[in-house]
Design a protein around this motif. Structure first.
Motif, mmCIF file in Angstrom:
data_model
loop_
_atom_site.group_PDB
_atom_site.id
_atom_site.type_symbol
_atom_site.label_atom_id
_atom_site.label_comp_id
_atom_site.label_asym_id
_atom_site.label_seq_id
_atom_site.Cartn_x
_atom_site.Cartn_y
_atom_site.Cartn_z
ATOM 1 N N ALA A 165 7.485 10.433 9.198
ATOM 2 C CA ALA A 165 6.267 10.498 8.403
ATOM 3 C C ALA A 165 6.611 10.386 6.927
ATOM 4 O O ALA A 165 7.645 10.860 6.475
ATOM 5 C CB ALA A 165 5.534 11.810 8.670
ATOM 6 N N SER A 166 5.732 9.756 6.164
ATOM 7 C CA SER A 166 5.941 9.593 4.737
ATOM 8 C C SER A 166 4.778 10.208 3.973
ATOM 9 O O SER A 166 3.624 10.057 4.374
ATOM 10 C CB SER A 166 6.058 8.112 4.353
ATOM 11 N N PRO A 167 5.034 10.892 2.864
ATOM 12 C CA PRO A 167 3.946 11.418 2.037
ATOM 13 C C PRO A 167 3.242 10.295 1.292
ATOM 14 O O PRO A 167 3.815 9.231 1.062
ATOM 15 C CB PRO A 167 4.665 12.356 1.071
ATOM 16 N N GLY A 177 -2.212 13.898 -6.705
ATOM 17 C CA GLY A 177 -2.507 14.542 -5.436
ATOM 18 C C GLY A 177 -1.631 13.949 -4.352
ATOM 19 O O GLY A 177 -1.429 12.732 -4.297
ATOM 20 N N VAL A 178 -1.092 14.793 -3.477
ATOM 21 C CA VAL A 178 -0.148 14.365 -2.438
ATOM 22 C C VAL A 178 -0.587 14.925 -1.096
ATOM 23 O O VAL A 178 -1.047 16.076 -1.011
ATOM 24 C CB VAL A 178 1.278 14.847 -2.762
ATOM 25 N N ALA A 179 -0.478 14.133 -0.035
ATOM 26 C CA ALA A 179 -0.776 14.588 1.321
ATOM 27 C C ALA A 179 0.393 14.230 2.224
ATOM 28 O O ALA A 179 1.012 13.178 2.065
ATOM 29 C CB ALA A 179 -2.067 13.957 1.836
ATOM 30 N N PHE A 180 0.699 15.120 3.183
ATOM 31 C CA PHE A 180 1.817 14.859 4.087
ATOM 32 C C PHE A 180 1.678 15.680 5.363
ATOM 33 O O PHE A 180 0.981 16.693 5.419
ATOM 34 C CB PHE A 180 3.163 15.172 3.408
ATOM 35 N N ILE A 181 2.364 15.212 6.414
ATOM 36 C CA ILE A 181 2.439 15.885 7.711
ATOM 37 C C ILE A 181 3.720 16.706 7.758
ATOM 38 O O ILE A 181 4.750 16.312 7.192
ATOM 39 C CB ILE A 181 2.422 14.857 8.852
ATOM 40 N N ILE A 230 13.016 8.532 2.513
ATOM 41 C CA ILE A 230 11.963 7.965 3.352
ATOM 42 C C ILE A 230 10.696 7.918 2.522
ATOM 43 O O ILE A 230 10.251 8.923 1.987
ATOM 44 C CB ILE A 230 11.759 8.801 4.633
ATOM 45 N N MET A 231 10.083 6.718 2.424
ATOM 46 C CA MET A 231 8.998 6.558 1.463
ATOM 47 C C MET A 231 7.823 5.744 1.964
ATOM 48 O O MET A 231 6.701 5.969 1.520
ATOM 49 C CB MET A 231 9.566 5.914 0.194
ATOM 50 N N ASP A 232 8.002 4.807 2.856
ATOM 51 C CA ASP A 232 6.966 3.835 3.151
ATOM 52 C C ASP A 232 5.957 4.350 4.175
ATOM 53 O O ASP A 232 6.302 4.593 5.320
ATOM 54 C CB ASP A 232 7.602 2.557 3.655
ATOM 55 N N PRO A 233 4.659 4.492 3.812
ATOM 56 C CA PRO A 233 3.669 4.978 4.769
ATOM 57 C C PRO A 233 3.259 3.942 5.808
ATOM 58 O O PRO A 233 2.681 4.287 6.835
ATOM 59 C CB PRO A 233 2.472 5.341 3.878
#
Length: 625
Positions: A67-69, A76-80, A509-512
């Motif tokens: 998973a990527s943020p 604002g940031v969202a992540f799993i 790790i970066m790419d959504p």
């Protein structure tokens, strides 16, 4: 006149400098230092904020799902994430977090009641590869801070035919948008989402979002209970659930002929709510073409770029290179301008790459077998395999291979990145084999992940010839700054910038769009509604894994920019292109730091673009500075 603008808290100072013959320029020192948002093994400031000393275990929903943020234009940031600690089991160990204004908050956790889904129905997971093998279903976050996300549910009445839901989180309020098997489509009676045998509701990516949080999703439908699914584009742009169009829909009422759509590429959603979609028609004889880019940006659905169109500079848009199961190289920006690589029949080449100029005219900037500028005689390879991006200011950037030529191009230097950021002239930005900035004698070997922001600045994950990877971000001068690197020879990564905690980075790790440990062949740009880890202030968010097994979510803090007063799109001139950006920022109050830098022009800047800025903006526009 030079204004000094500092983006630290709300500090803004103004100073005057006599500069005859020069445009007003806002300048301040630039610094881009990663800061932690969340860390494994922590609670409180960098942890879940849940009871009983629960901590982050890792930042994905499954050991096989990378998973990527993602972030918006206001940091604002969202992540799993997955949890560990007292009371944590396999039934409640995943969740979705958002960081707004520096505050970390869990907005949905596995095992908690799923809003609006009935008594006894709870969240069952977020993007786990155990059940979703072909989709990347991380969250999306818009400039208003609203989060769109997809989750599975379980409990009373839940089966495999209705266990997928798209949610919308506005602050602390989470509401359901669509549910598989239960949401009826307007205008198509009896049509419901999903299929009991596969994940068709989630056929597309995470929902696209406008800056104010309106949603658009490509999914699948089955009509009247049949198992004959077709793709559909669904949105709430008018305030309620509507369909843009769907595959196999008779479009006789929309276009000449009785063709039906086969949707191919993912849709794009502009900041004004316009939708663009590349699709194929089954009745080319009636419509006059089989492949076209469709849009409602003029108010009515129409093809704006179609097979058979005569192209400026010669050539006819051809059929070869048209998408079958694979999308074509294409990108769209916030205003709906597109860049794409497509076959041009009478050029006798694989494809040429065009970017949409003023008044919708597609301008060719590259052609397969054509000269590749800056390479000493190299020629472009198959542009049907290029990776294309287009910035909000119209700059087009693409990555392409070159054909091998003795003494010029070989397997060690055949990949490059080009842009037209200096007008119509195509320039080489980066090339495999060139020195990697910020390293000691290393060179680039490939560029697996590329990200372009609205002002045409590039960020990328690159591999170097030590077989390690790093993150580079382009500064305002066009130079590339190394932000982080795995196994960096310069030393450990300083987590807090004070020497109190140093760790060696094992992976970035970066790419959504393709969040794997390798991130091969991906690219995104801002402004088209899709999730991104790189925003219009040139800030980036990313996940770092360390050799001791710990990991964290980090973002860069913009320390400074330079811009010309009135140059809202940062293309170096103040002209009509800046007007729409200024008006949008004034009405929607969603200006980025760079836009504030260029548009907050009143004598004492107040941190917003409002009517007090209108007169000085018009003065800058009329002066042409």
């Amino acid at each position: 006149m030079v204004r000094h603008f500092q983006n630290q808290g709300t500090v803004t100072t103004l100073c005057l400098l006599i500069a005859l013959g020069f445009a007003p320029v806002i300048v301040y020192a630039q610094s881009r230092t990663p800061r932690p948002i969340a860390l494994t093994g922590t609670d409180g400031e960098f942890g879940p904020g849940l009871a009983n000393d629960i901590e982050f275990l890792r930042f994905d929903a499954d050991v096989n799902f990378y998973a990527s943020p993602v972030m918006n234009n206001h940091d604002g940031v969202a992540f799993i994430a997955t949890l560990t600690g007292p009371g944590v089991t396999g039934d409640n160990d995943t969740g979705l977090w958002v960081c707004r204004g520096g505050q970390l908050e869990c907005i949905a956790r596995e095992g908690d009641a799923a809003p609006e889904q009935g008594v006894g129905v709870v969240y069952a997971g977020f993007g786990s590869s155990a059940t979703i093998t072909s989709n990347r279903l991380g969250p999306n976050i818009c400039d208003a801070g609203i989060v769109g996300f997809t989750a599975r549910v379980r409990g009373t009445g839940v089966t495999g035919a209705n266990d997928e839901v798209v949610f919308r989180a506005d602050g602390n309020t989470v509401s359901a948008w669509l549910r598989e098997g239960e949401t009826a489509l307007p205008d198509f009676p009896g049509t419901v989402f999903g299929n009991a045998t596969n994940d068709e509701m989630l056929f597309g990516r995470v929902p696209n979002m406008t800056a104010d949080g309106r949603l658009l999703l490509r999914t699948r439908v089955r009509a009247n209970g049949s198992d004959n699914p077709w793709d559909v584009i669904v949105n709430d742009l008018g305030g309620s659930l509507t369909t843009f169009y769907r595959g196999a829909h008779d479009v006789q009422d929309l276009l000449a002929g009785s063709s039906v759509f086969w949707l191919t590429n993912e849709p794009w959603l502009t900041s004004s709510g316009d939708i663009l979609q590349f699709a194929r028609n089954t009745d080319a004889a009636s419509v006059g073409h089989s492949n076209a880019l469709y849009s409602n940006r003029g108010g009515l659905l129409e093809d704006i770029f179609a097979q058979g169109d005569v192209l400026p500079g010669g050539g006819v848009l051809g059929a070869s290179g048209a998408p079958g199961s694979d999308p074509i190289p294409m990108a769209v920006n916030s205003s709906g301008a597109f860049a794409m690589s497509y076959a041009a029949d009478d050029f006798g080449s694989d494809a040429d790459l065009r970017t949409e100029g003023l008044f919708g005219v597609p301008i060719r900037i590259a052609i397969t077998t054509g000269p590749a500028p800056g390479t000493g005689g190299g020629t472009f390879g198959f542009l049907s395999e290029a990776r294309v991006m287009v910035a909000n200011n119209g700059h087009t950037v693409f990555a392409s291979k070159m054909f091998h030529q003795s003494g010029i191009v070989n397997s060690t230097n055949d990949l490059g990145i080009w842009s037209n950021r200096s007008g119509l002239t195509l320039n080489l930005e980066l090339r495999e084999g060139q020195a990697a900035p910020g390293t000691s004698g290393l060179s680039f070997t490939r560029f697996p992940s590329l990200f372009l922001n609205g002002d045409g600045r590039l960020a990328f994950i690159g591999y170097t010839n030590d077989s390690q990877r790093g993150l580079w971000v382009q500064d305002v001068n066009g130079d590339y700054e190394l932000v982080v690197k795995s196994f960096d020879a310069a030393g450990p990564f300083d987590l807090f910038g004070d020497g109190s905690d140093e760790r060696i980075i094992a992976d970035i790790i970066m790419d959504p769009s393709n969040p794997t440990s390798d991130e091969v062949g991906t690219s995104t740009n801002t402004g088209n509604g899709r999730p991104t880890p790189f925003n219009d202030d040139a800030d980036a968010v990313f996940r770092l894994q360390f050799i001791d097994g710990s990991e964290g979510i980090f973002s860069t803090s913009l320390g400074g920019v330079s811009c010309t007063a009135g140059d809202m799109n940062n293309d170096g001139t103040v002209d009509g292109r800046d007007l729409s950006r200024f008006v949008s920022a004034m009405i929607q109050q969603n200006a980025t730091t760079l836009e504030l830098c260029a548009g907050d022009l009143e004598a004492v800047p107040n941190g917003i673009i409002d009517h007090a800025d209108l007169a000085p903006f018009v003065a800058a526009l009329l002066s042409g500075n």
